[in-house]
Scaffold this motif. Structure first.
Motif, PDB file in Angstrom:
ATOM      1  N   GLU A  58       0.805  -1.231   0.369  1.00 16.78           N
ATOM      2  CA  GLU A  58       0.070  -0.224   0.191  1.00 16.78           C
ATOM      3  C   GLU A  58       0.718   1.389   0.023  1.00 16.78           C
ATOM      4  N   ASP A  70       0.858  16.574   2.998  1.00 18.11           N
ATOM      5  CA  ASP A  70      -0.062  15.971   1.606  1.00 18.11           C
ATOM      6  C   ASP A  70       0.541  14.788   2.486  1.00 18.11           C
ATOM      7  N   HIS A  72       1.852  13.556   4.767  1.00 15.26           N
ATOM      8  CA  HIS A  72       1.664  12.592   5.364  1.00 15.26           C
ATOM      9  C   HIS A  72      -0.267  12.639   5.689  1.00 15.26           C
ATOM     10  N   ALA A  73      -0.668  12.868   4.732  1.00 16.82           N
ATOM     11  CA  ALA A  73      -2.389  12.654   4.926  1.00 16.82           C
ATOM     12  C   ALA A  73      -1.643  11.384   4.083  1.00 16.82           C
ATOM     13  N   ARG A  74      -1.205  11.067   2.964  1.00 13.48           N
ATOM     14  CA  ARG A  74      -1.309   9.743   1.775  1.00 13.48           C
ATOM     15  C   ARG A  74      -0.336   8.866   2.408  1.00 13.48           C
ATOM     16  N   VAL A  76      -0.872   8.241   5.885  1.00 10.83           N
ATOM     17  CA  VAL A  76      -2.327   7.886   6.968  1.00 10.83           C
ATOM     18  C   VAL A  76      -3.397   6.858   6.047  1.00 10.83           C
ATOM     19  N   ASP A  77      -3.281   7.147   4.525  1.00 10.72           N
ATOM     20  CA  ASP A  77      -4.541   6.837   4.229  1.00 10.72           C
ATOM     21  C   ASP A  77      -3.874   5.230   3.108  1.00 10.72           C
ATOM     22  N   ARG A  78      -2.652   5.174   2.735  1.00 10.71           N
ATOM     23  CA  ARG A  78      -2.572   3.546   2.728  1.00 10.71           C
ATOM     24  C   ARG A  78      -1.892   3.111   3.635  1.00 10.71           C
ATOM     25  N   ASN A  80      -4.073   3.280   6.585  1.00 12.72           N
ATOM     26  CA  ASN A  80      -5.609   2.268   6.612  1.00 12.72           C
ATOM     27  C   ASN A  80      -6.451   1.661   6.128  1.00 12.72           C
ATOM     28  N   ARG A  81      -5.736   1.625   4.347  1.00 10.34           N
ATOM     29  CA  ARG A  81      -5.323   0.085   3.658  1.00 10.34           C
ATOM     30  C   ARG A  81      -5.460  -0.678   4.194  1.00 10.34           C
ATOM     31  N   GLN A  84      -6.728  -1.744   7.021  1.00 10.04           N
ATOM     32  CA  GLN A  84      -8.313  -2.933   6.452  1.00 10.04           C
ATOM     33  C   GLN A  84      -8.144  -4.602   5.855  1.00 10.04           C
TER      34      GLN A  84
END
Length: 250
Positions: A58, A70, A72-74, A76-78, A80-81, A84
């Protein structure tokens, strides 16, 4: 506004060790994205390998960020993927605990960010001084912090490998973070606990100072293997070099 820019060189080794049949550690080096990480999987029947590989797969899609926020946000998003995906895998395979530590270094312009869960570590060597930037999420670290155990007692405590946070063990991530400003000559070290179970902070510092950043990964692996290597061991070393001045990107 003008800020220094930096270039980075990085090296890594990963080994199953002397005892484990397989290697459930994974690492990622994406200098163009400003990302390096180590993931140490846990779970029976090689499920730990699935967890750590999910994190690496991921995060390999992070891409080129436009700002530190940006980036950092990317991240955390990945992550999280991956979280899950690991939860779904565990549910499909009997519902047991499957998870992985993560220790990541992110750099953008003159900034660094360390993000982690579990007991994989991030160090920085600056001006000959080694500092641990992460703090272990483990039962033994909590006992040391509360004064129940001394640091010396913690080295031989039976529960020292029990971690209190990991990716894949809950629906929400509980990342810790540390931030700072880069300096030319910095060396960052990311490692699984297979290294720190056998090598002290002094061993890590001395290997880099004596052998240089590139050679140090093999030196530290050899030292760990010579001391029994009871777990998988992974080491990533990132050297920060001075570059030319450039414009701030955020």
């Amino acid at each position: 506004m003008v800020t220094p820019t930096f270039t980075f060189e990085s090296w890594a080794v990963s080994h199953p060790g002397r005892v484990r049949a397989s290697n459930e550690d994974r690492y990622l080096m994406e200098p163009e994205a400003g990302l390096w990480l180590v993931a140490d999987g846990m779970g029976g029947h090689q499920s730990g390998e699935v967890a750590s590989a999910s994190i690496v797969d991921e995060l390999a899609t992070l891409g080129i960020p436009s700002t530190a926020s940006d980036q950092h946000a990317r991240f955390v998003d990945r992550l999280n993927r991956a979280n899950q995906s690991i939860l779904a895998y565990a549910a499909d395979h009997g519902g047991g605990v499957v998870g992985s530590t993560v220790a990541a270094l992110l750099v953008f312009a003159d900034q660094y960010r360390c993000l982690w869960m579990g007991d994989s570590r991030i160090y920085r060597l600056r001006d000959g001084v080694l500092a641990q930037l992460s703090r272990d999420h483990s039962e033994v670290e909590e006992l040391v912090a509360s004064g129940v155990l001394s640091r010396a007692e913690a080295q031989s405590w039976n529960g020292r490998n029990v971690i209190t946070r990991a990716v894949g063990v809950g629906t929400a991530l509980d990342l810790d973070a540390a931030y700072g400003i880069l300096a030319g000559g910095d060396v960052y070290i990311l490692c699984s606990d297979g290294l720190t179970a056998h090598c002290s902070d002094e061993d890590i510092r001395d290997a880099i100072l004596a052998e240089g950043a590139e050679r140090s990964v093999e030196v530290l692996l050899d030292l760990t293997l010579s001391r029994g290597a009871t777990d998988n061991v992974t080491v990533v070393v990132v050297a920060c070099r001075d570059g030319s001045a450039g414009t701030v990107q955020e």
